[in-house]
Scaffold this active site. Structure first.
Site, PDB file in Angstrom:
ATOM      1  CE  LYS A  70       0.051  11.144  -4.636  1.00  0.00           C
ATOM      2  NZ  LYS A  70       0.965  12.249  -4.258  1.00  0.00           N
ATOM      3  CE  LYS A  94       3.189   4.762   3.264  1.00  0.00           C
ATOM      4  NZ  LYS A  94       3.467   6.176   3.609  1.00  0.00           N
ATOM      5  CE  LYS A 106       8.646  10.590   1.480  1.00  0.00           C
ATOM      6  NZ  LYS A 106       7.365  10.192   2.100  1.00  0.00           N
ATOM      7  CG  ASN A 221      -0.530  17.196   9.023  1.00  0.00           C
ATOM      8  OD1 ASN A 221      -1.558  17.814   9.316  1.00  0.00           O
ATOM      9  ND2 ASN A 221      -0.511  16.291   8.072  1.00  0.00           N
TER      10      ASN A 221
END
Ligand code: NAD
Length: 435
Positions: A70, A94, A106, A221
């Protein structure tokens, strides 16, 4: 940026100390010392003038022991194999810190996306998915937005994946627009989660939000949603910055009108990116600063929400903040982190602080897989419950062991990853020494 295992704490010693303390098997250390899979290609894009250009691109799955990979996809001129490797390692940590059933991955493309037309950007986004289609998917590796990739781009990517598969596979990409089965609450999730960690920290230190001044570097963001929600909670946001400069108001700034002003121009020009700056909205009582001046401000909390390596040995001496909140990935270099700890500056670490984004990405993946769509309230409740539970464990470990919150978070993550790897089989396991 050097290899993450040498950068995490400034040197391998610190990471090794965690391995030693947890009694981590040699096999596990070796598996965590390098990525599982690195794929690099050059994505061809037909430009508007008819020419063909190639953009170097990566997808790196660092480790998938605890679940499919992920991690976001970054579009930036500085993207490199080293950077993507570091980011994929941090994603592995994480996801384990907050106990998600994901490994870490990534992606990135070395490109200045703001120099592309909207159609060129769409062709590049679709080309990225064609190039890496074989190694991504809901059970393999699930991309998401990162710097310069937003929900518009995730929508194109999800659509390209569906075209290749010849059926809808919404769980293959997260951070999608709502109309394409994105999740409510995803856009604000990183900022919301970061505020929750700051609230927990303030509560444990006996501080009320209204007593605390906050400067935010990186009004994108993640930084915007954090600043908006923190302002609502009563924190005094005294400074904001983006790549073009910074603004400061001792009495506090309201982030919302500043964000709206930045984005009105983008909408007027129908652009994917925002080209305006926080500095464009000059007002009485608002002073302009340089980006370096913001980083040196004497504030209670300095929020780093732009890019990695913002505070390094070069500028760490000029930091005057009492506490640093890392919303960006790796904004404090390993060497600077050690120096800040020596000076008593508390650093609330990225792998916990910015986990809200991947937690809601997980909720999006779950909704897609069960064919449901939840209210924003339900998503926010689930985000808050997971983060409260996992962050509290980190705070308690740090307090009981008189260590930093970063060490506590890494200990929590590595303990979980090492346990999963050991169950798959290590030399010690087969020798009967553990298991
Ligand atoms: P973004 O592109 O929306 O925003 C980045 C902002 O940083 C922009 O406003 C840019 O102008 C500003 N910036 C760049 N260089 C700067 C500089 N030198 N000084 C001040 N400002 C500068 O990106 P984002 O999605 O908000 O991500 C920001 C960071 O948070 C990244 O490190 C990203 O990996 C991390 N992060 C984001 C999410 C997410 O869900 N968006 C999740 C986890 C981590």
């Amino acid at each position: 940026m050097s290899h993450p295992n040498s950068e995490v704490f400034g040197n391998n010693d610190h990471l090794n100390a965690i391995f030693d303390q947890l009694g981590v098997a040699e096999d596990v250390r070796r598996r965590l010392a390098q990525p599982q899979q690195t794929v690099q290609t050059n994505v061809p894009v037909r430009m508007d003038d008819g020419s063909l250009q190639f953009f170097p691109a990566w997808r790196i799955r660092y480790d998938d022991t605890r679940g499919p990979g992920k991690g976001g996809i970054r579009f930036h001129p500085d993207v490199s194999a080293e950077e993507v490797t570091a980011l994929s390692f941090w994603m592995t940590i994480k996801c384990a810190v907050v106990d998600l059933p994901f490994g870490g991955a990534k992606g990135g493309v070395c490109v200045d996306p703001k120099a592309l037309s909207r159609l060129e950007l769409e062709r590049l986004s679709r080309g990225y998915i064609r190039a890496f289609h074989d190694i991504i998917g809901p059970d393999r590796d699930i991309p998401a937005p990162d710097v310069n990739t937003n929900e518009t781009i995730m929508g194109w990517m999800a659509d390209e994946f569906a075209r290749i598969e010849r059926c809808q596979v919404p769980a293959a990409v997260t951070g999608k627009p709502l109309g394409l089965r994105g999740s409510r609450g995803r856009t604000a999730a990183t900022g919301r989660g970061a505020l929750q960690v700051l609230d927990l920290w303030a509560e444990r230190r006996g501080k009320a939000p209204k007593e605390l001044s906050v400067a935010v570097q990186g009004f994108g963001n993640a930084g915007y949603h954090f600043a908006r929600l923190a302002h609502e909670r009563g924190y005094r946001i005294v400074a904001l910055s983006d790549s073009k400069g910074a603004i400061h108001a001792a009495d506090g700034l309201d982030p919302d009108p500043i964000w709206r002003h930045k984005h009105e121009i983008r909408k007027l020009k129908d652009m994917v990116y925002c080209c305006a700056s926080v500095c464009d909205k000059a007002e009485a009582g608002v002073e302009q600063l340089t980006n370096d001046e913001l980083l040196a401000m004497d504030v209670d909390v300095l929020v780093l929400a732009a890019l990695e390596d913002t505070i390094t040995e070069r500028n760490v001496a000029s930091v005057n903040a009492a506490t640093i909140l890392e919303i960006a990935n790796g904004p404090v270099s390993g060497a600077a982190d050690l120096l800040l700890t020596d000076r008593g500056v508390e650093v609330l670490p990225d792998v916990l602080v910015n986990a809200g984004g991947v937690i809601v990405s997980h909720l999006e993946w779950v909704q897609n897989r069960i064919g449901d769509s939840w209210s924003e309230e339900k998503v926010n409740q689930r985000l808050a419950a997971r983060l409260a539970r996992e962050a509290r464990l980190c705070f308690e470990y740090a307090e009981e062991n008189a260590t930093t919150l970063r060490t506590a978070a890494y200990t929590q993550a590595i303990g979980r990853i090492a346990d999963a790897m050991a169950r798959q089989g290590t030399r010690e396991y087969f020798d009967g020494a553990s298991g």
